[in-house]
Design a protein around this motif. Structure first.
Motif: not given
Length: 458
Positions: A95-100, A272-284, A383-391
């Motif tokens: 998931x690019x959203x989870x990666x970033x 997707x990116x915004x929702x994952x970011x909100x989740x990550x911030x709440x976890x912190x 986000x595209x560059x980061x996802x491409x690196x992981x893939x």
């Protein structure tokens, strides 16, 4: 083999070609195309299409034709990703959203960190140290924690939307009349507590005092005035309740879903990116508020179930940003799917609060890079560059010695975490011109189905 016509698919193909790997790139193959392409099994397949349904069907079709090849597939829904892991051997959902999200969260909460995440065993931050990256335990500073607590408390008493204000004013007005009348009866008339409460409740209900009080005309006058005033408070309370019942109820009146007023992070764009970011911030433990302009956005329901307050508004509206307390916020993250919208949000944020930290998502529009050269918009991550690196790291896992665990996005380079080697810089092609699929095709979020016509991306 790369399947898909998205920007990510073209960037992965170009990166693999630059590193000396022969690549077969299929934009939207049908069943027959897949069978012909898989006659000689490749060493790995990347399914990089725009929606989860197409990704699922392609992954199933590939595994049906070839049961040994490694499959890397982009999916956003975590349920679909879990089922792919269970059903298909050697299939890696990405998931690019989870990666970033950890990188964006790190930029929002710590200016010195490249990424911050919490996997249940305490938060970890990645920071540059000399010529390498070091991961260490992370915790917000005492000042930041204090601002966050005070911001939450202030949000309980300062509702954002009109219906919440009406409800709170009506409720507080009725309670105030009830308490003051009860105190008067107990303190001045020495009524029993229960009897005083009954009489005060009758005043609030509008049926008058339980009995006349001889020699105390002032109380009777005040009771009459209180009954008339309570009629107005009751109307406000009723209007607020009706609006809350029939409205979207994305922001709470009291409790965890109220809007924080200080020390928070404003996330504009609840995809997707915004929702994952909100989740990550709440976890912190960082208070967060989402801003979404589409009332029918599919992630609004998920945000509500997760306890994330969301405001329906345009993030580039300076008045909206001011009402959300941008000047007292810890950071603003513009992570919508369109880079030009993110630029507009960043410019508006600088106009409202020039000193606020701004984080932008980029990846598919050259205008972002050009604008960064003209104006210091903020901290931008691709986000595209980061996802491409992981893939690409997943596709060449055997050569690297082990599959990567995560990726951290830097300003100019991405770092892939490899077991036993830590975070290693991973080069990615500068552009997405792979020579197989022309640019400007299907964007992330589009749709393509095996053997079916692809409708326009939503």
């Amino acid at each position: 083999m790369v399947i898909g016509a998205t920007t990510l698919a073209r960037r992965v193909c170009a990166s693999l070609k630059e590193s000396g790997n022969p690549v077969d790139h299929l934009a939207a193959p049908d069943d027959q195309d897949l069978r012909r392409a898989l006659a000689v099994p490749p060493s790995g397949i990347a399914v990089l299409v725009g929606d989860d349904l197409s990704a699922l069907r392609y992954a199933l079709a590939v595994r049906h034709v070839c049961d040994t090849v490694r499959i890397v597939v982009t999916v956003f829904d975590r349920t679909v990703a879990q089922q792919l892991r269970l059903l298909l051997p050697d299939c890696v959902p990405v998931s690019p959203a989870d990666l970033l999200a950890p990188t964006l969260a790190g930029l929002c909460v710590d200016p010195d960190a490249l990424a911050v995440w919490d996997e249940g065993q305490g938060a970890v931050a990645v920071r540059p140290q000399e010529d390498r990256l070091v991961a260490a335990a992370w915790r917000a500073s005492p000042a930041a924690r204090r601002r966050a607590v005070l911001g939450r408390l202030r949000g309980q008493l300062q509702p954002h939307d009109a219906d919440a204000r009406l409800l709170l004013i009506g409720l507080l007005g009725i309670v105030t009349v009830l308490v003051l009348d009860w105190i008067w009866l107990v303190g001045a008339f020495h009524k029993p507590v229960s009897t005083a409460f009954l009489e005060a409740a009758r005043v609030v209900a509008g049926v008058g005092p339980a009995a006349p009080h001889d020699g105390h005309p002032g109380y009777e006058v005040v009771s009459g005035v209180a009954m008339l005033v309570t009629v107005g408070f009751t109307a406000l309370l009723t209007a607020g309740i009706v609006d809350r019942m029939f409205g979207p109820r994305l922001v709470g009146v009291l409790g965890p879903r109220v809007l924080p007023r200080a020390g928070h992070v404003i996330v504009v764009g609840l995809g997707q990116v915004g929702l994952r970011l909100c989740q990550t911030l709440r976890q912190l433990g960082v208070p967060v508020v989402g801003v979404e302009r589409e009332p029918a956005a599919p992630n609004l329901r998920l945000a509500r179930s997760m306890g994330i307050p969301v405001v329906l508004a345009h993030g580039e509206d300076r008045e909206v940003l001011a009402r959300l307390g941008l000047g007292r916020a810890g950071a603003l993250a513009a992570v919508g799917s369109h880079e030009l919208d993110n630029i507009a949000v960043a410019v508006a944020a600088h106009g409202v609060a020039p000193d606020v930290r701004v984080v932008l998502r980029a990846g598919e529009d050259e205008a972002t890079a050009e604008t960064r050269a003209l104006l210091p918009l903020g901290l931008t991550r691709d986000i595209v560059r980061t996802s491409a690196a992981f893939v690409t790291a997943q596709l060449t896992a055997e050569r690297a010695g082990a599959a990567p665990r995560r990726v951290v996005a830097g300003a100019d380079c991405d770092y892939v975490e490899l077991p036993g080697r830590g975070l290693v810089g991973w080069p990615v092609a500068a552009g997405d011109d792979c020579g197989h699929v022309p640019g400007g095709g299907e964007r992330d979020g589009g749709r393509s189905v095996l053997g079916a016509q692809r409708p326009e991306a939503g």
